[in-house]
Design a protein around this motif. Sequence first.
Motif, PDB file in Angstrom:
ATOM      1  N   ARG A 105     -19.784 -19.397 -53.024  1.00 14.45           N
ATOM      2  CA  ARG A 105     -18.554 -18.439 -53.298  1.00 14.45           C
ATOM      3  C   ARG A 105     -19.425 -17.353 -54.319  1.00 14.45           C
ATOM      4  N   THR A 106     -20.866 -16.831 -54.614  1.00  9.88           N
ATOM      5  CA  THR A 106     -20.849 -15.262 -54.511  1.00  9.88           C
ATOM      6  C   THR A 106     -21.249 -14.340 -53.134  1.00  9.88           C
ATOM      7  N   LEU A 107     -22.137 -15.273 -52.565  1.00 18.05           N
ATOM      8  CA  LEU A 107     -22.725 -14.476 -51.463  1.00 18.05           C
ATOM      9  C   LEU A 107     -21.051 -14.203 -50.437  1.00 18.05           C
ATOM     10  N   SER A 108     -19.925 -15.572 -50.633  1.00 19.90           N
ATOM     11  CA  SER A 108     -18.326 -14.946 -50.395  1.00 19.90           C
ATOM     12  C   SER A 108     -17.833 -13.282 -50.459  1.00 19.90           C
ATOM     13  N   GLY A 109     -18.294 -13.723 -52.042  1.00 22.62           N
ATOM     14  CA  GLY A 109     -17.786 -12.214 -52.960  1.00 22.62           C
ATOM     15  C   GLY A 109     -18.158 -11.012 -52.291  1.00 22.62           C
ATOM     16  N   ALA A 110     -19.679 -11.317 -51.982  1.00 25.36           N
ATOM     17  CA  ALA A 110     -20.693  -9.795 -50.667  1.00 25.36           C
ATOM     18  C   ALA A 110     -20.065  -9.292 -50.341  1.00 25.36           C
ATOM     19  N   VAL A 111     -19.668 -10.050 -49.015  1.00 27.18           N
ATOM     20  CA  VAL A 111     -18.479  -9.690 -47.509  1.00 27.18           C
ATOM     21  C   VAL A 111     -17.789  -9.610 -47.898  1.00 27.18           C
ATOM     22  N   ALA A 112     -16.813 -10.123 -48.942  1.00 29.52           N
ATOM     23  CA  ALA A 112     -15.917  -9.697 -48.864  1.00 29.52           C
ATOM     24  C   ALA A 112     -15.669  -8.374 -49.255  1.00 29.52           C
ATOM     25  N   ALA A 113     -16.494  -7.727 -50.431  1.00 25.81           N
ATOM     26  CA  ALA A 113     -16.511  -6.529 -50.517  1.00 25.81           C
ATOM     27  C   ALA A 113     -16.461  -5.107 -48.989  1.00 25.81           C
ATOM     28  N   SER A 114     -17.977  -6.069 -48.505  1.00 31.69           N
ATOM     29  CA  SER A 114     -18.364  -5.260 -47.091  1.00 31.69           C
ATOM     30  C   SER A 114     -17.311  -5.054 -46.186  1.00 31.69           C
ATOM     31  N   LEU A 115     -16.413  -5.827 -46.007  1.00 32.04           N
ATOM     32  CA  LEU A 115     -15.537  -5.977 -45.183  1.00 32.04           C
ATOM     33  C   LEU A 115     -14.877  -4.700 -45.271  1.00 32.04           C
ATOM     34  N   PRO A 116     -14.727  -4.208 -43.217  1.00 30.57           N
ATOM     35  CA  PRO A 116     -13.508  -2.839 -43.921  1.00 30.57           C
ATOM     36  C   PRO A 116     -12.387  -3.269 -44.248  1.00 30.57           C
ATOM     37  N   ALA A 117     -11.575  -2.153 -44.608  1.00 27.53           N
ATOM     38  CA  ALA A 117     -10.251  -2.047 -45.256  1.00 27.53           C
ATOM     39  C   ALA A 117      -9.614  -2.648 -44.343  1.00 27.53           C
ATOM     40  N   GLY A 118      -8.539  -3.820 -44.696  1.00 27.37           N
ATOM     41  CA  GLY A 118      -7.240  -4.387 -44.456  1.00 27.37           C
ATOM     42  C   GLY A 118      -7.863  -5.944 -43.174  1.00 27.37           C
ATOM     43  N   ALA A 119      -8.716  -5.674 -43.333  1.00 25.18           N
ATOM     44  CA  ALA A 119     -10.073  -7.262 -42.831  1.00 25.18           C
ATOM     45  C   ALA A 119      -9.929  -8.432 -43.438  1.00 25.18           C
ATOM     46  N   GLU A 120      -8.888  -9.528 -42.923  1.00 26.94           N
ATOM     47  CA  GLU A 120      -9.124 -10.460 -43.882  1.00 26.94           C
ATOM     48  C   GLU A 120     -10.314 -11.341 -44.148  1.00 26.94           C
ATOM     49  N   HIS A 121      -9.979 -12.082 -45.475  1.00 22.54           N
ATOM     50  CA  HIS A 121     -11.973 -12.620 -45.509  1.00 22.54           C
ATOM     51  C   HIS A 121     -11.262 -14.101 -46.445  1.00 22.54           C
ATOM     52  N   ILE A 122     -11.616 -14.937 -45.747  1.00 21.48           N
ATOM     53  CA  ILE A 122     -11.248 -16.513 -45.997  1.00 21.48           C
ATOM     54  C   ILE A 122     -12.149 -17.343 -46.001  1.00 21.48           C
ATOM     55  N   GLU A 123     -12.047 -18.925 -47.532  1.00 16.16           N
ATOM     56  CA  GLU A 123     -12.792 -19.271 -47.818  1.00 16.16           C
ATOM     57  C   GLU A 123     -12.585 -21.002 -47.375  1.00 16.16           C
ATOM     58  N   VAL A 124     -13.755 -21.193 -47.279  1.00 13.07           N
ATOM     59  CA  VAL A 124     -12.868 -22.781 -46.419  1.00 13.07           C
ATOM     60  C   VAL A 124     -14.132 -23.777 -47.035  1.00 13.07           C
ATOM     61  N   ASP A 125     -13.577 -24.570 -47.554  1.00 19.41           N
ATOM     62  CA  ASP A 125     -14.753 -26.354 -48.165  1.00 19.41           C
ATOM     63  C   ASP A 125     -14.844 -26.442 -47.506  1.00 19.41           C
ATOM     64  N   THR A 126     -15.683 -26.931 -47.238  1.00 19.86           N
ATOM     65  CA  THR A 126     -16.613 -28.454 -46.579  1.00 19.86           C
ATOM     66  C   THR A 126     -16.081 -29.857 -46.879  1.00 19.86           C
ATOM     67  N   GLY A 127     -15.495 -30.187 -47.966  1.00 21.60           N
ATOM     68  CA  GLY A 127     -15.462 -30.920 -48.488  1.00 21.60           C
ATOM     69  C   GLY A 127     -14.530 -32.732 -47.619  1.00 21.60           C
ATOM     70  N   HIS A 128     -14.417 -32.567 -46.733  1.00 21.77           N
ATOM     71  CA  HIS A 128     -13.289 -32.929 -45.544  1.00 21.77           C
ATOM     72  C   HIS A 128     -13.693 -34.091 -44.723  1.00 21.77           C
ATOM     73  N   ASP A 129     -13.475 -35.065 -44.290  1.00 20.02           N
ATOM     74  CA  ASP A 129     -13.441 -35.802 -43.665  1.00 20.02           C
ATOM     75  C   ASP A 129     -13.310 -35.115 -41.516  1.00 20.02           C
ATOM     76  N   GLU A 130     -13.743 -36.215 -40.650  1.00 18.37           N
ATOM     77  CA  GLU A 130     -13.597 -35.693 -39.908  1.00 18.37           C
ATOM     78  C   GLU A 130     -12.428 -35.078 -39.010  1.00 18.37           C
ATOM     79  N   ALA A 131     -11.255 -35.825 -39.624  1.00 17.17           N
ATOM     80  CA  ALA A 131      -9.835 -36.323 -39.647  1.00 17.17           C
ATOM     81  C   ALA A 131      -9.583 -34.320 -40.446  1.00 17.17           C
ATOM     82  N   GLY A 132     -10.087 -33.769 -41.542  1.00 14.79           N
ATOM     83  CA  GLY A 132      -9.948 -32.843 -42.596  1.00 14.79           C
ATOM     84  C   GLY A 132     -10.120 -31.896 -41.979  1.00 14.79           C
ATOM     85  N   GLN A 133     -11.632 -32.287 -41.665  1.00 18.71           N
ATOM     86  CA  GLN A 133     -12.615 -30.565 -40.827  1.00 18.71           C
ATOM     87  C   GLN A 133     -11.967 -30.246 -39.613  1.00 18.71           C
TER      88      GLN A 133
END
Length: 376
Positions: A105-133
């Motif tokens: 999550r800390t690294l995700s923040g670093a990525v978000a801060a470095s994205l160009p203006a207007g770029a989309e930033h999404i975090e997604v959790d891996t905690g899913h079963d096969e269908a959930g993923q």
Amino acid sequence: MLVVDATIGVGRRVTSQLCALGAAVAVVGAGHPGRGDDAATSAAFLCKELAGIGLVALPYQADVERPETFRALPGQIAADLGPVTAGVVVVPSESGGGELARVFRTLSGAVAASLPAGAEHIEVDTGHDEAGQESAARAVVRRLTRSACRRRAERPGTTRLFSRDFASSVVRGSEMSIRIVLAGDHQLVLEAFAETLNGVDGLEVVGLATSAEAVGPAVERHRPTVLLLGETTMGGTALRVATDVRSRHPRCGVALMVGAATPSVVDRAVAAGALGVVPKNARLPQLVTTLMGVAGGCLTVDPAMLRPVPVGEMSLSTREVDVLRLTAGGATVKEIAGELYLAAGTVRNVTSAAIKKLRGRNRFDAARIAGEQGLL
């Protein structure tokens, strides 16, 4: 487009689905390079696996203990693929280790801060079963597509997300769906076809046309994202209709349904302005993929149906061969520059020249074509 930790689970699914839509995806292996971590190797293998089925993605590496390597990613990717329009970071489940999840999550923040203006930033959790993923991956792809549509509506002609010939291009259409006009010979068949497509999430049939004269007014009235033409539509004038629609309505992509998708048929369709060609015996998922690709401005056809350029027309220089050979081995631009004692800019110029000669979508696709033609 960059996807961090994209080699397994949700990340792998997001990457594959975006690539299937023609997206230029940077696959980032997040690990501990100094400890012999295999994250970068996994990213390279995934990219090669996708290349084997005609899809395009480029591998990158970042160190989870050095956030600056994540902040540098957008700049590195922009040099290879163009401006980054979105960043997706796959965060490990808390159940798999709370500390690792916090690091990501800390690294995700670093990525978000470095994205160009207007770029989309999404975090997604891996905690899913096969269908959930699978469900989570589809949700991410839909969100990116709809965001791109909104930006396109606000700034026509400037927003880019999905790729064609190594560049990026947005999925065109309304915020909620890809609008489709169907053209064919039989009203009853078109109505049944429309009902089927309307049952697919993200697609909406907004008009039907059963004659050449009806196509233009239907496109003018409904302003569709995609016009889907039957090969035998209006007595075999589908190609002329496609050319006319593309000239009058350049934001409307054209897809052609054909009896047999032979190389000659594909050549004529593409020359007429069609971006998608799908055989009439195709299954629904293939048609949906074609429609979504065309909506994104992508040339969406079976790679086997694209005529190879004759070897005689693909004379590569010694430097181009050297660069492509190293590219085929998974080397980055920086690594190639070091190996050949060249500036990174020179490597990019040589690569661009080779891509143009080979008609590749990017440097990895050009290397693949050169290898298949025995030029390496």
